[in-house]
Design a protein around this motif. Structure first.
Motif, mmCIF file in Angstrom:
data_model
loop_
_atom_site.group_PDB
_atom_site.id
_atom_site.type_symbol
_atom_site.label_atom_id
_atom_site.label_comp_id
_atom_site.label_asym_id
_atom_site.label_seq_id
_atom_site.Cartn_x
_atom_site.Cartn_y
_atom_site.Cartn_z
ATOM 1 N N ILE A 50 10.669 5.341 6.941
ATOM 2 C CA ILE A 50 9.551 4.397 6.984
ATOM 3 C C ILE A 50 9.861 3.198 6.094
ATOM 4 N N HIS A 51 9.600 2.015 6.614
ATOM 5 C CA HIS A 51 9.570 0.822 5.768
ATOM 6 C C HIS A 51 8.118 0.414 5.619
ATOM 7 N N VAL A 52 7.683 0.175 4.388
ATOM 8 C CA VAL A 52 6.301 -0.240 4.139
ATOM 9 C C VAL A 52 6.274 -1.749 3.905
ATOM 10 N N ASP A 53 5.607 -2.445 4.805
ATOM 11 C CA ASP A 53 5.393 -3.882 4.645
ATOM 12 C C ASP A 53 4.159 -4.052 3.760
ATOM 13 N N ALA A 54 4.431 -4.179 2.462
ATOM 14 C CA ALA A 54 3.350 -4.276 1.474
ATOM 15 C C ALA A 54 3.224 -5.702 0.948
ATOM 16 N N ALA A 55 3.478 -6.668 1.826
ATOM 17 C CA ALA A 55 3.462 -8.071 1.417
ATOM 18 C C ALA A 55 2.181 -8.419 0.660
ATOM 19 N N SER A 56 1.038 -7.974 1.181
ATOM 20 C CA SER A 56 -0.240 -8.273 0.526
ATOM 21 C C SER A 56 -0.712 -7.124 -0.361
ATOM 22 N N GLY A 57 -0.584 -5.900 0.114
ATOM 23 C CA GLY A 57 -1.166 -4.766 -0.594
ATOM 24 C C GLY A 57 -0.325 -4.184 -1.708
ATOM 25 N N GLY A 58 0.962 -4.566 -1.771
ATOM 26 C CA GLY A 58 1.854 -3.966 -2.754
ATOM 27 C C GLY A 58 1.489 -4.268 -4.193
ATOM 28 N N PHE A 59 0.769 -5.376 -4.414
ATOM 29 C CA PHE A 59 0.318 -5.680 -5.765
ATOM 30 C C PHE A 59 -1.136 -5.264 -5.988
ATOM 31 N N ILE A 60 -1.830 -4.914 -4.927
ATOM 32 C CA ILE A 60 -3.234 -4.513 -5.058
ATOM 33 C C ILE A 60 -3.353 -3.011 -5.291
ATOM 34 N N ALA A 61 -2.697 -2.231 -4.438
ATOM 35 C CA ALA A 61 -2.874 -0.773 -4.459
ATOM 36 C C ALA A 61 -2.570 -0.127 -5.816
ATOM 37 N N PRO A 62 -1.452 -0.459 -6.486
ATOM 38 C CA PRO A 62 -1.162 0.240 -7.748
ATOM 39 C C PRO A 62 -2.221 0.026 -8.830
ATOM 40 N N PHE A 63 -2.928 -1.101 -8.774
ATOM 41 C CA PHE A 63 -3.874 -1.440 -9.832
ATOM 42 C C PHE A 63 -5.317 -1.063 -9.492
ATOM 43 N N ILE A 64 -5.665 -1.099 -8.228
ATOM 44 C CA ILE A 64 -7.040 -0.799 -7.815
ATOM 45 C C ILE A 64 -7.161 0.609 -7.244
ATOM 46 N N TYR A 65 -6.130 1.058 -6.546
ATOM 47 C CA TYR A 65 -6.156 2.388 -5.911
ATOM 48 C C TYR A 65 -4.924 3.185 -6.362
ATOM 49 N N PRO A 66 -4.815 3.504 -7.650
ATOM 50 C CA PRO A 66 -3.602 4.146 -8.168
ATOM 51 C C PRO A 66 -3.332 5.529 -7.590
ATOM 52 N N ASP A 67 -4.359 6.201 -7.100
ATOM 53 C CA ASP A 67 -4.156 7.541 -6.540
ATOM 54 C C ASP A 67 -3.762 7.514 -5.060
ATOM 55 N N VAL A 93 -0.416 5.353 5.207
ATOM 56 C CA VAL A 93 1.017 5.625 5.094
ATOM 57 C C VAL A 93 1.267 7.104 4.805
ATOM 58 N N GLN A 94 0.377 7.732 4.062
ATOM 59 C CA GLN A 94 0.546 9.155 3.752
ATOM 60 C C GLN A 94 0.488 9.994 5.023
ATOM 61 N N ALA A 95 -0.432 9.685 5.912
ATOM 62 C CA ALA A 95 -0.523 10.409 7.183
ATOM 63 C C ALA A 95 0.688 10.120 8.061
ATOM 64 N N HIS A 97 7.023 4.067 -8.046
ATOM 65 C CA HIS A 97 7.440 5.466 -8.224
ATOM 66 C C HIS A 97 8.784 5.780 -7.570
ATOM 67 N N ALA A 98 9.733 4.850 -7.696
ATOM 68 C CA ALA A 98 11.066 5.100 -7.155
ATOM 69 C C ALA A 98 11.770 6.179 -7.968
ATOM 70 N N PRO A 99 12.375 7.164 -7.318
ATOM 71 C CA PRO A 99 13.070 8.236 -8.050
ATOM 72 C C PRO A 99 14.167 7.709 -8.963
ATOM 73 N N SER A 100 14.745 6.553 -8.634
ATOM 74 C CA SER A 100 15.842 6.020 -9.437
ATOM 75 C C SER A 100 15.399 5.576 -10.825
ATOM 76 N N VAL A 101 14.084 5.429 -11.039
ATOM 77 C CA VAL A 101 13.578 5.058 -12.370
ATOM 78 C C VAL A 101 12.563 6.094 -12.842
ATOM 79 N N ALA A 102 12.772 7.339 -12.471
ATOM 80 C CA ALA A 102 11.847 8.400 -12.864
ATOM 81 C C ALA A 102 11.856 8.574 -14.371
ATOM 82 N N GLU A 119 -1.413 7.324 -2.197
ATOM 83 C CA GLU A 119 0.022 7.549 -2.037
ATOM 84 C C GLU A 119 0.525 6.818 -0.798
ATOM 85 N N TRP A 120 1.331 5.800 -1.015
ATOM 86 C CA TRP A 120 1.867 4.992 0.076
ATOM 87 C C TRP A 120 3.313 4.573 -0.195
ATOM 88 N N ASP A 121 3.811 4.842 -1.408
ATOM 89 C CA ASP A 121 5.088 4.281 -1.847
ATOM 90 C C ASP A 121 6.183 5.342 -1.868
#
Length: 490
Positions: free
Chosen positions: A255-272, A235-237, A119-124, A274-276
């Motif tokens: 904030i920098h989000v280290d999503a090394a493991s979760g960055g490919f999991i969250a969008p597909f399993i927990y789409p709602d 991350v939302q809190a 959800h980067a604003p640059s590709v909205a 908000e961490w990005d």
């Protein structure tokens, strides 16, 4: 007709009496080489290709089977077509953009796909390609350092514009962060400020991070999927907390989000969730393609906002194979394909979690929401005195026992300040089937059963007993008596 080398034996008297630790050799290779090859320096003439192949194959023969390595998040299977494409790109140096422009184009497509996913604003918008800034990096250290350097440079720019001192930067994070963050602080003269773990809480929280932030804070590191338990930090809190701090003090903490493991999991399993980049203070994200991006090791993607610099990597030369492999997976799977795979992983995770709980030997430490791992530790037992007691073995002994069946199921201690907590972790990847999971549980139960009926002495226990009994060593005679027989001498 045999050559002179083929007539000459590989083995000699020195193999009987001498130290051959500085040589490398193989029984099969003895047909083709006259002398063992030096292990730590160049040989004079080298060896034929098939001999070299056999020598290296022998060295690797005792390595664990990657599919049974439950310690690793790294992808261990890809389709043959993906492997062929990556093989074709092994000789491509990605940095030569004039000679290999397709690699640059493919990288930029991957960056754009990830920017849209996060959800980067640059590709909205639905169709807008936008102009996201990002790069593929060689490893997690580079990805983390790029993100942290961006935070530091932005902080320095803000401070200098106000005529303020820039000599004492600090970075705020939980102690469960990857060692790369500590490396960054050491390499680039930044003070690390940690929220330490404790029993029952193994991640940082917004409330605990807030008091560590001051005018010299370059940013906050949030982790989406820790290596210890797979847990997502909130991350939302953290973003809401940073909003309050910035509004109150006029700072620009990001904030920098280290999503090394979760960055490919969250969008597909927990789409709602908000961490990005939906959160206003998230400035950068790193994600490991070689983990749940489902690509063999070597590629990370880093997305940045607010920069026009395109050459932003720390490394120069790097191969294009993993970039090609990542693009293959994006095209091959699409959103639906990734979601299907990760839903399958969820089924396996829940099945393992339930089966481990039903043994009544373990306490689950991983949360319900997070990376598809199951982290657990041994429970205490009620002794003959009616009080809780630790077992005569620990998680490390259990890991050793499982290794005999081929499983690499890691035992480790929690992050600093909670090192007294020992735990184990099953990392669930695409190549773990339900049948594999069921076999693991069978072997886990068998290992516990064996450990429950045999004596295990750790080095510390043996040392205490030897001192108490004034013995030079322990053997079966130590325990010989009319009413006691050792089951397995140690």
């Amino acid at each position: 007709m045999l050559t002179r080398d083929e007539r000459s034996p590989t083995y000699g008297q020195e193999h009987v009496e001498g130290n051959v630790s500085d040589f490398i050799e193989s029984t099969f290779a003895s047909r083709y080489v006259a002398e063992p090859l030096p292990r730590y320096q160049l040989s004079e003439y080298g060896v034929p290709a098939h001999v070299c192949y056999q020598l290296i194959k022998d060295v690797r023969a005792l390595d664990a089977t990657p599919k049974l390595n439950l310690a690793s998040f790294v992808t261990t299977w890809m389709e043959p077509e993906a492997r062929d494409l990556m093989q074709d790109a092994l000789d491509v140096n990605y940095v030569d953009t004039d000679e290999y422009p397709s690699s640059t184009e493919i990288q930029n497509r991957c960056v754009s796909i990830l920017a849209k996913l996060y959800h980067a604003p640059s590709v909205a918008g639905e169709e807008g390609r936008g102009d996201p800034v990002g790069t593929a990096t060689v490893g997690s250290s580079e990805a983390i350092m790029l993100g942290a350097l961006a935070l530091k440079k932005a902080w320095q720019t803000r401070r200098k514009a106000k005529g303020l001192d820039t000599s004492r930067p600090n970075l705020v994070m939980g102690r469960e962060t990857h060692v790369c963050w500590e490396k960054f602080c050491r390499y680039f003269d930044v003070e690390e400020r940690y929220v330490y773990a404790e029993e029952g809480r193994y991640c940082a929280t917004a409330e605990l991070l807030e008091p560590l932030i001051d005018e010299n804070t370059i940013g906050v590191a949030a982790v989406l999927g820790t290596t210890f338990t797979g847990e997502f930090e909130d991350v939302q809190a953290i973003d809401a907390m940073v909003d309050r701090v910035n509004a109150k003090n006029g700072w620009g903490v990001k904030i920098h989000v280290d999503a090394a493991s979760g960055g490919f999991i969250a969008p597909f399993i927990y789409p709602d969730l908000e961490w990005d980049f939906r959160l206003s203070n998230v400035a950068s994200i790193n994600v490991s393609g070689h983990k749940y991006g489902l690509v063999y090791p070597g590629v990370f993607m880093e997305n940045y906002l607010g920069s026009t610099e395109r050459s932003i990597t720390l490394n120069f030369s790097k191969g294009a194979s993993q970039i090609i492999g990542q693009y293959y997976q994006f095209l091959r799977l699409g959103f639906g394909g990734y979601r299907k795979i990760f839903l399958n992983l969820e089924v396996v995770r829940k099945r393992l979690r339930r089966a481990i709980q039903l043994t009544e030997h373990f306490e689950i430490l991983s949360p319900e929401v997070g990376v598809p791992v199951v982290a657990f530790r041994l429970t205490t037992l009620t002794g003959s005195d009616g009080k809780p007691h630790h077992r005569m073995y620990d998680e490390f002994d259990l890991a050793d026992r499982l290794r005999m069946r081929g499983w690499v199921l890691p035992a480790y201690t929690m992050c600093p300040n909670a090192e007294n907590i020992k735990l184990m972790r099953i990392t669930i990847r695409e190549d773990m089937s339900v049948q594999m999971a069921d076999q693991l549980i069978i072997d886990l139960k068998n290992a516990i059963r064996w450990l429950d009926t045999h004596f295990i002495f750790t080095a510390e226990m043996a040392e205490r007993m030897q001192k108490k009994l004034s013995l030079e060593r322990l053997d079966s005679s130590t325990f010989n008596s009319d009413d006691f027989t050792v089951v397995r001498p140690c």
